[in-house]
Design a protein around this motif. Structure first.
Motif, short mmCIF file in Angstrom:
data_model
loop_
_atom_site.label_atom_id
_atom_site.label_comp_id
_atom_site.label_asym_id
_atom_site.label_seq_id
_atom_site.Cartn_x
_atom_site.Cartn_y
_atom_site.Cartn_z
N GLY A 89 0.80 -1.21 0.00
CA GLY A 89 0.00 0.00 0.00
C GLY A 89 0.83 1.27 0.00
O GLY A 89 0.44 2.29 -0.58
N GLY A 90 1.98 1.22 0.66
CA GLY A 90 2.85 2.38 0.69
C GLY A 90 3.36 2.76 -0.68
O GLY A 90 3.47 3.95 -1.02
N ASP A 91 3.68 1.77 -1.48
CA ASP A 91 4.12 2.07 -2.85
C ASP A 91 3.01 2.76 -3.62
O ASP A 91 3.26 3.69 -4.38
N ILE A 92 1.80 2.27 -3.40
CA ILE A 92 0.66 2.88 -4.08
C ILE A 92 0.51 4.33 -3.61
O ILE A 92 0.35 5.25 -4.41
N ALA A 93 0.60 4.51 -2.29
CA ALA A 93 0.44 5.86 -1.73
C ALA A 93 1.47 6.84 -2.29
O ALA A 93 1.19 8.01 -2.51
N LEU A 94 2.67 6.34 -2.53
CA LEU A 94 3.75 7.22 -3.01
C LEU A 94 3.75 7.38 -4.53
O LEU A 94 4.61 8.04 -5.08
N PHE B 108 -6.10 -3.00 -5.34
CA PHE B 108 -6.75 -1.78 -4.86
C PHE B 108 -7.33 -0.99 -6.04
O PHE B 108 -6.78 -1.02 -7.14
N LEU C 35 -5.30 1.77 1.96
CA LEU C 35 -3.92 1.37 1.69
C LEU C 35 -3.13 1.06 2.97
O LEU C 35 -2.21 0.23 2.95
N VAL D 162 -2.07 -2.53 4.17
CA VAL D 162 -1.09 -3.41 3.52
C VAL D 162 0.25 -2.67 3.44
O VAL D 162 0.48 -1.86 2.55
N THR D 163 1.11 -2.94 4.40
CA THR D 163 2.41 -2.29 4.45
C THR D 163 3.50 -3.34 4.22
O THR D 163 3.21 -4.48 3.88
N ASP E 15 10.08 0.88 4.07
CA ASP E 15 10.42 1.85 3.03
C ASP E 15 9.60 3.12 3.22
O ASP E 15 8.84 3.25 4.19
N GLY F 48 7.09 4.20 1.75
CA GLY F 48 5.64 3.99 1.75
C GLY F 48 5.11 3.63 3.12
O GLY F 48 4.03 4.10 3.53
N ASP F 49 5.86 2.84 3.84
CA ASP F 49 5.43 2.50 5.20
C ASP F 49 5.38 3.75 6.06
O ASP F 49 4.48 3.93 6.87
N LEU G 126 2.36 5.82 5.21
CA LEU G 126 1.09 5.27 5.71
C LEU G 126 1.00 5.25 7.23
O LEU G 126 0.03 4.77 7.79
N GLU H 245 9.10 9.43 -1.41
CA GLU H 245 8.78 8.74 -2.66
C GLU H 245 10.02 8.18 -3.34
O GLU H 245 9.92 7.42 -4.29
N THR I 158 11.00 3.23 -2.22
CA THR I 158 9.81 2.40 -2.27
C THR I 158 10.22 0.93 -2.15
O THR I 158 11.38 0.62 -1.88
#
Lengths: 333, 333, 333, 333
Positions: free
Chosen positions: A98-103, B136, B147, B150-151, C97, C99-100, C103, D148, D151
């Motif tokens: 999810g973090g990759d998606i968020a970024l 997602f 999001l 899922v980390t 990373d 992303g974590d 989030l 960003e 990732t």
């Protein structure tokens, strides 16, 4: 029935010398040897007892539609403590999350976003089948094949992939702690042939050729009660005693499993032989062994359903050349 | 019936703009959304369609005792070429093998000798289920979760462990190449709603609520014929077209699977949306997707048995927080 | 000088029979055998030639403060194609990373946020040292130790950890393509003893006891020119010919390295012996071999600096029992 | 000097509130911020202090030719206990070993026999450098880059590969237990700016711009004395206190390392900020941190040699996008 009777009934002389125990195991190996029984190329052993007819009969076990998994979670706080030669708990890692998606790391994809992951794990770190290539005795594995067939590149014979489509049939649970009236058996408590028979009778369950038999010792209940795995992965354990060889071979059982790390009682009853049932049943009879099954929910379900028989399946991953496979066994009522 | 009719019948306008395709997909997402249908805490989605009654009915499919595995071997020469973000083939390594035994490395053990092994693999590198946490859409997965669930530590919601005891039921194979009279469908060939209906009718198989439906495109036969995976793991593929959404949702299918890497026809029919059925069916309807199934032996078995229905089970490994799982699917006749 | 002269000068008879080549290699093995030279417990071999005096002299090479790395990046698009028994490229995965962090997965930590990662890799998939436990000849490795010392649990003798503090000294680059006036040597091009001597003379560099000698073939330049690794990881290659054994042993070289996967010319000049220098120099002389060095930047630096000698260090990771180690070799001018 | 004086001298008010500590750290971050100092594209930070002149001077440290490794063995009984988010000890596996040779698995190769191996390991599970991409503060890493850039595919900026050719120079050991007259510092013991100055003076070692400074707390000696790692990998530790920021920044140190898991004293002196020196020095000053160095042999060598300065190099593996690297640091006298 006292706790000691089964062992007495099993006829095991705890004062055997190393040489006597070796001679006894050798005798049992030869007595129950199935090499060549299903052809010299056979790589399934006693799973051959699950005939089409047996499988069709097994389907009649499905009557209420209840499913129970006997698989422990595969995760970092699993049973492995490093006590057994290099076995670790699974390492699960995310390739995308999810973090990759968020970024915005997936912003080159049109609207869909995804996660992905990977695992590194010993194949026998949790609920698992031993392949017939997992055990050797005097340089031979099931059907008489030698060491040269299992190298660093894997098992060329008797690998787990040979039973990819072989593990479905009638399952039977023998709930030994319930039979004994205890919460769980303690490390060192042995389950012998006569107790298996008595337990099945007490549960009013008939044993048939081709059955997959699960024997509950309750050790996982004990682990949960104390809140720590301790040496569950490699230490003393309750389990099957030497005389159980007669029972499993005599009943033409296709596969056996327990809720302990090594299926057999530890310390073993045979001073000169480690894990003798693996030699007699797995190597010689060609019987598939399951270990580290979580039988707690199944025990409850059997009690609820009022029957200790069910449809059972636990297909191994067809990892080419593997000597074991993680599984998620399902019992269906 | 010509090969182009199904696509025409599917009513897909290949001249849609990106915006039009997004609007269409959004509409279908809402139309088939099951969020909350089985409670706000539900993490199984359409697998809930497999009621106890449906499972008991599924058991009646077991009549001849034939078992077929739909699992590809997990090995180093599998489908992965690195084309899809970091996915590799499995790496199988031996922790103990025959050579160690030969060299005496286990001579501290009394008579028994063993082998042991480990694996490192992306969870979706071969035959596999997508977990509901795998996809997602606009920041949400099945049942509306965001999001942040899922980390890098895995999926805290909708992980594969939630369906550990959910995947057994009636299976149906739709053999589209057989229906079309071809060896296999080519990349880009789309299978729409009306063709699924027509194929089922031609096979004389009724579709029931809770069925697990396997759609054969024959792409693995094509791979075998050419002797190379090529871009099978990430490239153009035959598969389900957008209109199939109506069919799968309308029939209350519990899970779907194909013999391609991504289930859907590629290139997709929706210029602005990648893999729209994943958004409509997996994210919104909560339908479990299976991919990279080997349906060749199953197609032959169905033909031999004269029926395209069977008992089906493919229990995922209960890897805590995983967004997919390798499986060994079994069809039992 | 033409390209063929060096091979002629090397005195290799390309018409040798298998038996003749075996006899020749056996003779060279015995001639250059150093077993016992530094004690029967020695596990460092020719790295012992780097005496404290030699190391102090090596430090005088540092005059301009320029550093050049000879390490290829370790990444998924590295040289490995699966051509050499199970070697894959590195798999790098993130444990935590950005992303974590985005989030909120680390919001239990006071202000600091971190990333973390892991790797799975064959130890010889890129720039690397072979340990002395990497090669056996007729059942023996360096200093006469047998097969039983390298099992699935690793190398108990001659593992890479034994040279953890041994690899720093004077480095010399022999730029053979520059000497020949070509961009790179082609697969099959052999570099023999006389050419090594001539090349060193042309470069005006003296060879001293204890030197670490890097031999550039230019194969990585060729890979870059064609834009693909191809069979770089296991196929035909330019490299050291059999007569180079005299040169390396005679000069008391401590370690050698090239920019190819196996250091030696492939196909080898010895029809009955694969990689004969590994047998003569690594097993018998106890010489550490480096492979897959990227010598392109170093060649340019030597040219710029006007000298082909430098301080050199490439400490292996002290992985207990490893038979090789990834490294990042540094040349300092 | 008593053990408590240094902390008093450091001027840290152990009664700071969370907000006060945050304000103090923020102030120090800005004071020592080097963003842009070596250009906006710089990814090496304070390693830029190692100028060619500094490196040439460092070479003059090599006078007796003694080498000491500061690397802990990478093996299964390393410091990791799972206490720090998913970090495990290395898993070393053999791809080919002596057993394979014994069994004839390589008999298709002409005479040569080989062994081969692989590893799976967190990059910071043992002796290691943190990359500048390892730490973020308020959403930024060194030189002001955002989340960003790191990732699941790795660090696109400030990854470890950027310092592949940057880590060689003059090393200085500050042996604090020796200075204090104790065997080791205890968890919670803080080393501040004035003690660093006093320790260097007592050791008669001058600190120069570009130096790599290793600070010994003796915690590894303590681990060895008790025979167990315990919570070494994540628990309370002796280490650098907040005031050390002035010392490291003021002396233009290029990199720092200690023999603890996190370099800083734990519990930290700043109630609202975890590991404040990582924020001030790594994120803002761009200083490379080394951790889990084994400084025991080095301390003995410095004592023997009568000097606490040496040539030092610890080249990281150039793993593309990695946020840390295992290393084998070498000190050369």
């Amino acid at each position: 029935m006292t706790e000691t009777e089964p062992r007495a009934a099993a006829g095991i002389d705890r004062t055997m010398t190393e040489d006597e125990s070796i001679a006894l195991v050798d005798d049992l190996c030869l007595r129950y040897r199935n090499w060549g029984r299903w052809g010299h190329d056979d790589q399934r052993g006693t799973l051959n007892f699950i005939t089409p007819e047996a499988l069709v009969y097994a389907a009649t076990m499905i009557r209420t539609g209840r499913i129970v998994s006997c698989g422990l979670p595969f995760r970092s706080d699993g049973p492995q403590s490093g006590g057994f030669g290099g076995r670790t708990n699974p390492v699960h890692s995310m390739l995308q999350d999810g973090g990759d998606i968020a970024l915005g790391a997936q912003d080159d994809i049109a609207l869909l976003r995804y996660t992905d992951d990977a695992i590194t794990m010993p194949l026998q770190c949790g609920t698992q089948w031993d392949a017939l290539a997992h055990i050797f005795y005097r340089g031979q594995m099931y059907n008489g094949h030698g060491l040269e067939h299992v190298t660093s590149r894997g098992a060329f014979i008797n690998g787990i992939e040979n039973i990819a489509d072989a593990v479905a049939g009638r399952g039977v649970l023998l709930d030994v702690p319930l039979y004994r009236g205890v919460d769980w058996l303690d490390p060192g408590d042995s389950i012998g042939s006569s107790e298996l028979t008595a337990c099945a009778e007490a549960q009013d369950v008939e044993i048939r050729s081709g059955d997959i038999v699960l024997v509950r010792t309750g050790q996982i209940a004990q682990v949960r009660a104390r809140g720590a795995w301790g040496d569950y992965d490699s230490g003393p354990a309750p389990g099957l005693g030497l005389s159980a060889a007669h029972w499993f071979a005599g009943h033409e059982i296709s596969a056996l499993a327990t809720d302990t790390w090594g299926a057999e009682v530890l310390p073993n009853e045979t001073p000169g032989v480690f894990q003798p049932l693996h030699l007699i049943l797995l190597v010689n009879a060609g019987m598939t062994f399951g270990e580290i099954f979580d039988l707690e929910a199944l025990a409850k379900a059997c009690h609820d359903e009022g029957r200790y028989e069910f449809f059972f399946t636990a297909p191994p991953l067809p990892i080419t050349g593997a000597v074991g496979s993680p599984i998620n066994p399902l019992a269906i009522f």
